[in-house]
Design a protein around this motif. Structure first.
Motif, PDB file in Angstrom:
ATOM      1  N   CYS A  11       8.303  -2.359  18.920  1.00  0.00           N
ATOM      2  CA  CYS A  11       9.100  -3.585  19.007  1.00  0.00           C
ATOM      3  C   CYS A  11      10.335  -3.521  18.116  1.00  0.00           C
ATOM      4  O   CYS A  11      11.251  -4.311  18.277  1.00  0.00           O
ATOM      5  CB  CYS A  11       8.255  -4.791  18.616  1.00  0.00           C
ATOM      6  SG  CYS A  11       6.846  -5.057  19.683  1.00  0.00           S
ATOM      7  N   VAL A  12      10.352  -2.614  17.160  1.00  0.00           N
ATOM      8  CA  VAL A  12      11.443  -2.491  16.208  1.00  0.00           C
ATOM      9  C   VAL A  12      12.043  -1.095  16.360  1.00  0.00           C
ATOM     10  O   VAL A  12      11.310  -0.110  16.402  1.00  0.00           O
ATOM     11  CB  VAL A  12      10.917  -2.694  14.762  1.00  0.00           C
ATOM     12  CG1 VAL A  12      12.017  -2.489  13.746  1.00  0.00           C
ATOM     13  CG2 VAL A  12      10.296  -4.067  14.612  1.00  0.00           C
ATOM     14  N   THR A  13      13.365  -1.022  16.456  1.00  0.00           N
ATOM     15  CA  THR A  13      14.011   0.285  16.616  1.00  0.00           C
ATOM     16  C   THR A  13      14.588   0.813  15.313  1.00  0.00           C
ATOM     17  O   THR A  13      14.710   2.019  15.145  1.00  0.00           O
ATOM     18  CB  THR A  13      15.136   0.216  17.661  1.00  0.00           C
ATOM     19  OG1 THR A  13      16.076  -0.779  17.266  1.00  0.00           O
ATOM     20  CG2 THR A  13      14.578  -0.107  19.038  1.00  0.00           C
ATOM     21  N   ILE A  64      -0.776  -2.701  -8.910  1.00  0.00           N
ATOM     22  CA  ILE A  64      -0.085  -1.493  -8.452  1.00  0.00           C
ATOM     23  C   ILE A  64      -0.424  -1.288  -6.983  1.00  0.00           C
ATOM     24  O   ILE A  64      -1.586  -1.070  -6.639  1.00  0.00           O
ATOM     25  CB  ILE A  64      -0.504  -0.262  -9.275  1.00  0.00           C
ATOM     26  CG1 ILE A  64      -0.154  -0.478 -10.750  1.00  0.00           C
ATOM     27  CG2 ILE A  64       0.159   0.995  -8.733  1.00  0.00           C
ATOM     28  CD1 ILE A  64      -0.659   0.597 -11.674  1.00  0.00           C
ATOM     29  N   PRO A  65       0.577  -1.359  -6.097  1.00  0.00           N
ATOM     30  CA  PRO A  65       0.273  -1.191  -4.674  1.00  0.00           C
ATOM     31  C   PRO A  65      -0.182   0.231  -4.379  1.00  0.00           C
ATOM     32  O   PRO A  65       0.334   1.187  -4.934  1.00  0.00           O
ATOM     33  CB  PRO A  65       1.596  -1.512  -3.980  1.00  0.00           C
ATOM     34  CG  PRO A  65       2.637  -1.304  -5.023  1.00  0.00           C
ATOM     35  CD  PRO A  65       1.989  -1.571  -6.348  1.00  0.00           C
ATOM     36  N   ALA A  66      -1.144   0.343  -3.500  1.00  0.00           N
ATOM     37  CA  ALA A  66      -1.676   1.646  -3.123  1.00  0.00           C
ATOM     38  C   ALA A  66      -1.102   2.094  -1.788  1.00  0.00           C
ATOM     39  O   ALA A  66      -1.690   2.896  -1.106  1.00  0.00           O
ATOM     40  CB  ALA A  66      -3.196   1.568  -3.061  1.00  0.00           C
ATOM     41  N   MET A  67       0.046   1.549  -1.411  1.00  0.00           N
ATOM     42  CA  MET A  67       0.638   1.888  -0.123  1.00  0.00           C
ATOM     43  C   MET A  67       2.063   2.360  -0.324  1.00  0.00           C
ATOM     44  O   MET A  67       2.646   2.177  -1.376  1.00  0.00           O
ATOM     45  CB  MET A  67       0.629   0.694   0.815  1.00  0.00           C
ATOM     46  CG  MET A  67       1.435  -0.474   0.272  1.00  0.00           C
ATOM     47  SD  MET A  67       1.977  -1.681   1.448  1.00  0.00           S
ATOM     48  CE  MET A  67       3.041  -0.806   2.498  1.00  0.00           C
ATOM     49  N   SER A  68       2.617   2.930   0.713  1.00  0.00           N
ATOM     50  CA  SER A  68       3.997   3.385   0.682  1.00  0.00           C
ATOM     51  C   SER A  68       4.812   2.497   1.611  1.00  0.00           C
ATOM     52  O   SER A  68       4.423   2.253   2.751  1.00  0.00           O
ATOM     53  CB  SER A  68       4.055   4.835   1.158  1.00  0.00           C
ATOM     54  OG  SER A  68       5.345   5.168   1.581  1.00  0.00           O
ATOM     55  N   TRP A  69       5.955   2.001   1.134  1.00  0.00           N
ATOM     56  CA  TRP A  69       6.818   1.198   1.992  1.00  0.00           C
ATOM     57  C   TRP A  69       7.351   2.045   3.135  1.00  0.00           C
ATOM     58  O   TRP A  69       7.570   1.539   4.238  1.00  0.00           O
ATOM     59  CB  TRP A  69       7.954   0.588   1.191  1.00  0.00           C
ATOM     60  CG  TRP A  69       7.516  -0.541   0.323  1.00  0.00           C
ATOM     61  CD1 TRP A  69       7.556  -0.600  -1.034  1.00  0.00           C
ATOM     62  CD2 TRP A  69       6.949  -1.788   0.749  1.00  0.00           C
ATOM     63  NE1 TRP A  69       7.049  -1.793  -1.483  1.00  0.00           N
ATOM     64  CE2 TRP A  69       6.667  -2.543  -0.405  1.00  0.00           C
ATOM     65  CE3 TRP A  69       6.634  -2.331   1.991  1.00  0.00           C
ATOM     66  CZ2 TRP A  69       6.106  -3.811  -0.352  1.00  0.00           C
ATOM     67  CZ3 TRP A  69       6.068  -3.601   2.039  1.00  0.00           C
ATOM     68  CH2 TRP A  69       5.818  -4.316   0.886  1.00  0.00           C
ATOM     69  N   GLN A  70       7.564   3.337   2.898  1.00  0.00           N
ATOM     70  CA  GLN A  70       8.057   4.207   3.968  1.00  0.00           C
ATOM     71  C   GLN A  70       7.037   4.316   5.087  1.00  0.00           C
ATOM     72  O   GLN A  70       7.386   4.249   6.258  1.00  0.00           O
ATOM     73  CB  GLN A  70       8.409   5.600   3.422  1.00  0.00           C
ATOM     74  CG  GLN A  70       9.121   6.470   4.446  1.00  0.00           C
ATOM     75  CD  GLN A  70      10.450   5.867   4.891  1.00  0.00           C
ATOM     76  OE1 GLN A  70      11.281   5.510   4.077  1.00  0.00           O
ATOM     77  NE2 GLN A  70      10.644   5.736   6.188  1.00  0.00           N
ATOM     78  N   ASP A  87       5.045   3.519  10.350  1.00  0.00           N
ATOM     79  CA  ASP A  87       3.817   3.312  11.121  1.00  0.00           C
ATOM     80  C   ASP A  87       3.688   1.916  11.719  1.00  0.00           C
ATOM     81  O   ASP A  87       3.205   1.763  12.834  1.00  0.00           O
ATOM     82  CB  ASP A  87       2.587   3.588  10.249  1.00  0.00           C
ATOM     83  CG  ASP A  87       2.579   5.009   9.709  1.00  0.00           C
ATOM     84  OD1 ASP A  87       3.236   5.883  10.302  1.00  0.00           O
ATOM     85  OD2 ASP A  87       1.920   5.233   8.674  1.00  0.00           O
ATOM     86  N   HIS A  88       4.107   0.903  10.978  1.00  0.00           N
ATOM     87  CA  HIS A  88       3.864  -0.463  11.439  1.00  0.00           C
ATOM     88  C   HIS A  88       5.079  -1.095  12.126  1.00  0.00           C
ATOM     89  O   HIS A  88       4.923  -1.817  13.097  1.00  0.00           O
ATOM     90  CB  HIS A  88       3.408  -1.347  10.277  1.00  0.00           C
ATOM     91  CG  HIS A  88       2.102  -0.901   9.707  1.00  0.00           C
ATOM     92  ND1 HIS A  88       0.904  -1.164  10.300  1.00  0.00           N
ATOM     93  CD2 HIS A  88       1.819  -0.168   8.601  1.00  0.00           C
ATOM     94  CE1 HIS A  88      -0.080  -0.626   9.592  1.00  0.00           C
ATOM     95  NE2 HIS A  88       0.454  -0.015   8.553  1.00  0.00           N
TER      96      HIS A  88
END
Length: 133
Positions: free
Chosen positions: A50-52, A32-38, A43-44
């Motif tokens: 570099c990404v718009t 179970i991932p402990a992160m949010s894709w959003q 953030d990253h």
């Protein structure tokens, strides 16, 4: 005096096989991932400067995360998913995301599709042809 019966740890050690390791009940499941894709997009990717615009979709076409204002149509996602292992098709047609066409750059099968936005010069379009005489 009789000794107490050997427990699972002792019997495993005496048989030459290591004992099975147990995960503590309070430890999070590794599946179970402990992160949010959003937060990853915000953030990253966007936060890197570099990404718009960015979005992450599942292979079924469902949106997991997207940057603000980035509208991707379901048929665009379906086309990408269907062509994820067909670089020749993407090279011929390009990649369309959010209504914008990108030049196909590279495909890493079942992992990543890279495209590049090609801006037309102000002095003219991109039309070529042959004149018949």
């Amino acid at each position: 005096p009789q000794s107490a019966p050997a427990g699972p740890r002792e019997s495993a050690a005496s048989s030459g096989t290591p004992p099975a390791r147990r995960r503590p009940a309070c430890a999070p499941s590794p599946w179970i991932p402990a992160m949010s894709w959003q937060s990853y997009v915000d953030d990253h990717l966007i936060g890197s400067g570099c990404v718009t615009q960015a979005a992450i979709f599942g292979t079924g076409g469902d949106q997991w995360a997207a940057s603000k204002g980035f509208k991707v149509k379901p048929d665009e996602v379906k086309s990408l998913v269907a062509n994820f292992s067909k670089p020749d098709k993407l090279a011929a047609s390009g990649v369309i995301i959010g209504g914008t066409k990108y030049m196909f750059v590279r495909l890493e099968p079942n992992k990543e599709i890279q495209g590049k936005l090609v801006r037309r010069p102000r002095w003219g379009g991109g039309r070529m042809g042959r004149e018949r005489r």
